[in-house]
Design a protein around this motif. Sequence first.
Motif, short mmCIF file in Angstrom:
data_model
loop_
_atom_site.label_atom_id
_atom_site.label_comp_id
_atom_site.label_asym_id
_atom_site.label_seq_id
_atom_site.Cartn_x
_atom_site.Cartn_y
_atom_site.Cartn_z
N VAL A 64 0.15 -3.64 10.89
CA VAL A 64 0.26 -5.04 9.99
C VAL A 64 -0.92 -5.76 10.65
CG1 VAL A 64 1.34 -7.06 9.85
CG2 VAL A 64 2.66 -4.88 9.51
N LEU A 81 4.14 -9.98 5.67
CA LEU A 81 3.21 -8.99 6.31
C LEU A 81 4.45 -8.32 6.82
CD1 LEU A 81 0.47 -10.79 8.02
CD2 LEU A 81 0.49 -9.22 6.29
N GLY A 85 4.91 -4.20 6.55
CA GLY A 85 5.23 -3.41 7.50
C GLY A 85 6.37 -2.33 7.48
#
Length: 163
Positions: A64, A81, A85
């Motif tokens: 990430v 994010l 991930g």
Amino acid sequence: MHCPYCRDTDTRVIDSRVADDGTSIRRRRSCSACNKRFTTVELAQLSVVKRSGASEPFDREKAVAGVRKACKGRPVTEDDLACLGQQVEDSLRQSGAAEVPAHEIGLAILGPLRDLDDVAYLRFSSVYKQFASADDFEAEIADLRRHHAAPLEQLLVTPAPSG
């Protein structure tokens, strides 16, 4: 396996089940010393094989972090994010391999990132794919436009239900 109640090491497995997502195993255990029962969840270790041949555990945050740089100044949240991930890790685990070449992590990132933010996708792919000229950017932008147009074309081509 240590009993969480009395710390004795003599425990036995009573029942094992694969989790719904198939990525972990849930085991019901019993302690021979105190007779208490407890549950453990076992997750397979996912390793990354680097170009040098060295192997290290997969670190979602490390994956990430590279995407975060590409998203700098873009309307992408930390939650976005984190979801990306998770998608990347899930797709790598679904491959069924215990070891994944490092370059496959970048490939696993590209799809979810393309859907998340076009500019971040172009930034990331330009580094990952090692763009050498403006032509590389133009070709990637054309692919991006085709990707975004495909769902619209499917809507236009799909026949209306009869009935």
